[in-house]
Design a protein around this motif. Structure first.
Motif, PDB file in Angstrom:
ATOM      1  N   LEU A 197      -3.855  12.076   8.178  1.00  0.00           N
ATOM      2  CA  LEU A 197      -4.685  11.194   8.084  1.00  0.00           C
ATOM      3  C   LEU A 197      -4.332  10.491   9.607  1.00  0.00           C
ATOM      4  O   LEU A 197      -3.835   9.954  10.180  1.00  0.00           O
ATOM      5  CB  LEU A 197      -4.367  10.158   7.270  1.00  0.00           C
ATOM      6  CG  LEU A 197      -3.664  10.568   6.136  1.00  0.00           C
ATOM      7  CD1 LEU A 197      -3.614   9.929   4.509  1.00  0.00           C
ATOM      8  CD2 LEU A 197      -4.719  11.031   4.948  1.00  0.00           C
TER       9      LEU A 197
ATOM     10  N   ALA B  18      -1.138   2.158   6.819  1.00  0.00           N
ATOM     11  CA  ALA B  18      -0.998   2.395   8.794  1.00  0.00           C
ATOM     12  C   ALA B  18      -2.100   1.825   8.838  1.00  0.00           C
ATOM     13  O   ALA B  18      -1.813   0.569   9.778  1.00  0.00           O
ATOM     14  CB  ALA B  18      -1.094   4.167   8.604  1.00  0.00           C
ATOM     15  N   ALA B  19      -3.448   1.671   8.231  1.00  0.00           N
ATOM     16  CA  ALA B  19      -3.979   0.134   8.504  1.00  0.00           C
ATOM     17  C   ALA B  19      -3.998  -0.769   8.679  1.00  0.00           C
ATOM     18  O   ALA B  19      -4.222  -1.383   9.512  1.00  0.00           O
ATOM     19  CB  ALA B  19      -5.383   1.243   7.925  1.00  0.00           C
TER      20      ALA B  19
ATOM     21  N   GLU C 137      -5.553   7.548   9.968  1.00  0.00           N
ATOM     22  CA  GLU C 137      -5.240   5.513   9.983  1.00  0.00           C
ATOM     23  C   GLU C 137      -3.341   6.344  10.621  1.00  0.00           C
ATOM     24  O   GLU C 137      -2.509   5.008  11.211  1.00  0.00           O
ATOM     25  CB  GLU C 137      -5.155   5.065   8.673  1.00  0.00           C
ATOM     26  CG  GLU C 137      -6.890   5.348   8.532  1.00  0.00           C
ATOM     27  CD  GLU C 137      -7.385   6.214   7.658  1.00  0.00           C
ATOM     28  OE1 GLU C 137      -6.717   6.782   8.019  1.00  0.00           O
ATOM     29  OE2 GLU C 137      -8.298   5.565   7.085  1.00  0.00           O
ATOM     30  N   VAL C 138      -2.474   6.885   9.825  1.00  0.00           N
ATOM     31  CA  VAL C 138      -1.633   7.298   9.971  1.00  0.00           C
ATOM     32  C   VAL C 138      -0.702   7.616  11.385  1.00  0.00           C
ATOM     33  O   VAL C 138      -0.300   7.039  12.270  1.00  0.00           O
ATOM     34  CB  VAL C 138      -0.753   8.156   9.093  1.00  0.00           C
ATOM     35  CG1 VAL C 138       0.454   7.830   9.377  1.00  0.00           C
ATOM     36  CG2 VAL C 138      -1.537   7.476   7.953  1.00  0.00           C
ATOM     37  N   HIS C 139      -1.965   8.722  12.121  1.00  0.00           N
ATOM     38  CA  HIS C 139      -1.698   8.924  13.538  1.00  0.00           C
ATOM     39  C   HIS C 139      -2.266   7.393  14.266  1.00  0.00           C
ATOM     40  O   HIS C 139      -1.017   7.900  15.360  1.00  0.00           O
ATOM     41  CB  HIS C 139      -2.645  10.259  13.931  1.00  0.00           C
ATOM     42  CG  HIS C 139      -2.310  10.798  14.742  1.00  0.00           C
ATOM     43  ND1 HIS C 139      -1.825  11.583  15.569  1.00  0.00           N
ATOM     44  CD2 HIS C 139      -3.361  10.722  15.668  1.00  0.00           C
ATOM     45  CE1 HIS C 139      -1.582  12.047  16.557  1.00  0.00           C
ATOM     46  NE2 HIS C 139      -2.761  11.212  17.224  1.00  0.00           N
TER      47      HIS C 139
ATOM     48  N   HIS D 175       0.605  -1.201  -0.353  1.00  0.00           N
ATOM     49  CA  HIS D 175       0.094   0.221   0.051  1.00  0.00           C
ATOM     50  C   HIS D 175       1.041   1.350   0.162  1.00  0.00           C
ATOM     51  O   HIS D 175       0.780   2.481  -0.860  1.00  0.00           O
ATOM     52  CB  HIS D 175      -0.823   0.037   0.919  1.00  0.00           C
ATOM     53  CG  HIS D 175      -2.600  -0.668   0.806  1.00  0.00           C
ATOM     54  ND1 HIS D 175      -2.919  -0.554   0.271  1.00  0.00           N
ATOM     55  CD2 HIS D 175      -2.537  -2.355   1.802  1.00  0.00           C
ATOM     56  CE1 HIS D 175      -4.386  -1.405   0.132  1.00  0.00           C
ATOM     57  NE2 HIS D 175      -3.295  -2.114   1.443  1.00  0.00           N
TER      58      HIS D 175
ATOM     59  N   HIS E   8       2.591  12.186   6.982  1.00  0.00           N
ATOM     60  CA  HIS E   8       1.645  11.402   6.759  1.00  0.00           C
ATOM     61  C   HIS E   8       0.337  11.468   7.399  1.00  0.00           C
ATOM     62  O   HIS E   8      -0.632  11.193   7.590  1.00  0.00           O
ATOM     63  CB  HIS E   8       0.892  11.077   5.189  1.00  0.00           C
ATOM     64  CG  HIS E   8       1.288  10.698   3.949  1.00  0.00           C
ATOM     65  ND1 HIS E   8       0.743  11.684   2.831  1.00  0.00           N
ATOM     66  CD2 HIS E   8       2.676   9.816   3.899  1.00  0.00           C
ATOM     67  CE1 HIS E   8       1.512  11.367   2.254  1.00  0.00           C
ATOM     68  NE2 HIS E   8       2.483   9.885   2.427  1.00  0.00           N
ATOM     69  N   GLN E   9       1.225  12.041   8.675  1.00  0.00           N
ATOM     70  CA  GLN E   9      -0.140  12.050   9.916  1.00  0.00           C
ATOM     71  C   GLN E   9      -1.191  13.112   9.996  1.00  0.00           C
ATOM     72  O   GLN E   9      -2.035  13.335  11.363  1.00  0.00           O
ATOM     73  CB  GLN E   9       1.721  12.862  11.239  1.00  0.00           C
ATOM     74  CG  GLN E   9       2.689  11.870  11.486  1.00  0.00           C
ATOM     75  CD  GLN E   9       3.491  12.376  12.866  1.00  0.00           C
ATOM     76  OE1 GLN E   9       2.600  12.583  13.475  1.00  0.00           O
ATOM     77  NE2 GLN E   9       4.736  11.800  12.822  1.00  0.00           N
TER      78      GLN E   9
ATOM     79  N   GLN F 292      -0.599   4.567  -0.732  1.00  0.00           N
ATOM     80  CA  GLN F 292      -1.974   5.178  -0.227  1.00  0.00           C
ATOM     81  C   GLN F 292      -1.595   4.489   1.411  1.00  0.00           C
ATOM     82  O   GLN F 292      -1.621   3.758   1.911  1.00  0.00           O
ATOM     83  CB  GLN F 292      -2.911   3.734  -0.384  1.00  0.00           C
ATOM     84  CG  GLN F 292      -3.073   3.677  -1.670  1.00  0.00           C
ATOM     85  CD  GLN F 292      -3.787   2.299  -2.116  1.00  0.00           C
ATOM     86  OE1 GLN F 292      -3.431   1.042  -1.607  1.00  0.00           O
ATOM     87  NE2 GLN F 292      -4.129   2.200  -3.482  1.00  0.00           N
TER      88      GLN F 292
ATOM     89  N   ASP G  75      -3.190   5.456   3.657  1.00  0.00           N
ATOM     90  CA  ASP G  75      -3.857   4.996   5.197  1.00  0.00           C
ATOM     91  C   ASP G  75      -4.625   4.217   4.127  1.00  0.00           C
ATOM     92  O   ASP G  75      -4.335   3.551   5.995  1.00  0.00           O
ATOM     93  CB  ASP G  75      -4.936   6.057   4.167  1.00  0.00           C
ATOM     94  CG  ASP G  75      -5.305   5.877   3.256  1.00  0.00           C
ATOM     95  OD1 ASP G  75      -5.001   5.988   2.217  1.00  0.00           O
ATOM     96  OD2 ASP G  75      -6.897   6.260   3.129  1.00  0.00           O
ATOM     97  N   GLU G  76      -4.307   3.444   3.847  1.00  0.00           N
ATOM     98  CA  GLU G  76      -3.962   1.882   3.759  1.00  0.00           C
ATOM     99  C   GLU G  76      -2.993   1.018   4.405  1.00  0.00           C
ATOM    100  O   GLU G  76      -3.398  -0.060   5.010  1.00  0.00           O
ATOM    101  CB  GLU G  76      -4.462   1.269   2.657  1.00  0.00           C
ATOM    102  CG  GLU G  76      -5.907   2.075   1.946  1.00  0.00           C
ATOM    103  CD  GLU G  76      -7.298   1.522   2.257  1.00  0.00           C
ATOM    104  OE1 GLU G  76      -6.623   0.611   3.268  1.00  0.00           O
ATOM    105  OE2 GLU G  76      -8.641   1.498   2.579  1.00  0.00           O
TER     106      GLU G  76
END
Length: 313
Positions: A299, A264-265, A301-303, A254, A296-297, A259, A261-262
């Motif tokens: 976002l 990090a998820a 999901e990243v945070h 990802h 990308h903090q 991507q 966010d994906e």
């Protein structure tokens, strides 16, 4: 152990188990093998560090109490190879290589093709993890020299490792052909075999996880994501390190597909699993991924991933 170290007696697990005569050397060997099975479960339940303590203690017992007993060399090689895997899980590459060499020496001494092939397979994994793809290919090919003498799931696992090593050198088409052929010997094609045999984990789903890893190495992250998404449900949750590793590969794909966010998820999902499994190797790679997505903090999901990563660290 964990994902990769299972019982090895050179058979497919067919036929009844005959208990040895009490007080004989055979009984000592039998009990060592039974204890080894318990240590496999310890790895799954309590993690690599806990299991390693037991494996090292048993190795010391073998070396102290059974010197000069040729029959002891097979379980000795088995325990040494298990220690190699556990050191690898704990991100201790030097100790892993040392234990692999020890396992190979003992397996060679008794001309045991199963343990020789499996320790060589482990060596290939270690070279690949160290970024030495050419050496990984060399060791994978050496393991496959024993192929006709090996149980079917081992034949699948050796092809998976050879494919992964080839993909790391850029031989992507050859890697895909090997993964296709590995399905012929996948463990789930032959149900009813006992858990604990070498490579009993190497099911069709496991093979497809490695297809995803190889697609990622071929710089095809979107294809890798699709394959990994389909294969992940086939990995048993009790094989925690396998499951966390697969999520990690998906997270990396990802990230390479832009991507974050994906990525990090998936990494966030892998984090507690790897932590419970005690896999410092996977945790180290998750930390590297954290550095990749840290820009990308904003976002959510990243945070959330970076926050929990810091807590685990």
């Amino acid at each position: 152990m964990g994902a990769d170290t299972r019982r090895s007696d050179g058979a497919d697990g067919e036929g009844p188990t005959v208990e040895p005569q009490p007080g004989s050397w055979d009984e000592a060997i039998y009990l060592l093998r039974e204890q080894w099975h318990l240590l496999v479960q310890n790895d799954k339940v309590f993690g690599a560090e806990y299991a390693l303590m037991g494996v090292i203690k048993q190795l010391a017992t073998i070396e102290e109490t059974l010197p000069g007993v040729p029959e002891a060399l097979r379980p000795a090689a088995q325990y040494a190879e298990s220690a190699a895997w556990l050191h690898q899980s704990l991100n201790d590459h030097a100790a892993g290589h040392r234990r692999t060499r020890q396992a190979l020496a003992w397996a060679d001494e008794i001309a045991d093709p199963t343990m020789t092939a499996w320790a060589t397979y482990r060596s290939s994994q270690q070279w690949l993890a160290s970024g030495r793809a050419a050496q990984a290919v060399e060791q994978a090919e050496a393991a496959l020299l024993h192929d006709p003498k090996l149980p079917r799931p081992m034949r699948a696992a050796l092809r998976v490792q050879h494919a992964h090593a080839l993909a790391a050198t850029g031989e992507h088409q050859s890697a895909m052909r090997l993964l296709d052929s590995a399905h012929r010997w996948a463990a789930d094609r032959y149900p009813g075999k006992p858990e604990g045999e070498h490579a009993s984990y190497c099911t069709s789903g496991y093979i497809e996880i490695h297809r995803g890893a190889c697609l990622r190495l071929a710089q095809r992250p979107k294809d890798a994501i699709e394959v990994l998404g389909q294969a992940l449900p086939a990995i048993p949750r009790r094989h925690r390190q396998d499951f966390a590793s697969a999520l990690l590969v998906k997270a990396m794909a990802h990230a390479e597909a832009h991507q974050p966010d994906e990525a990090a998820a998936a990494a966030h999902q892998a984090l507690p699993i790897a932590h419970r499994a005690g896999s410092r190797r996977v945790l180290h790679q998750l930390a590297q991924l954290g550095a990749t997505v840290s820009g990308h903090q904003q976002l959510p999901e990243v945070h959330a991933f970076l926050h929990d990563l810091q807590e685990v660290a």
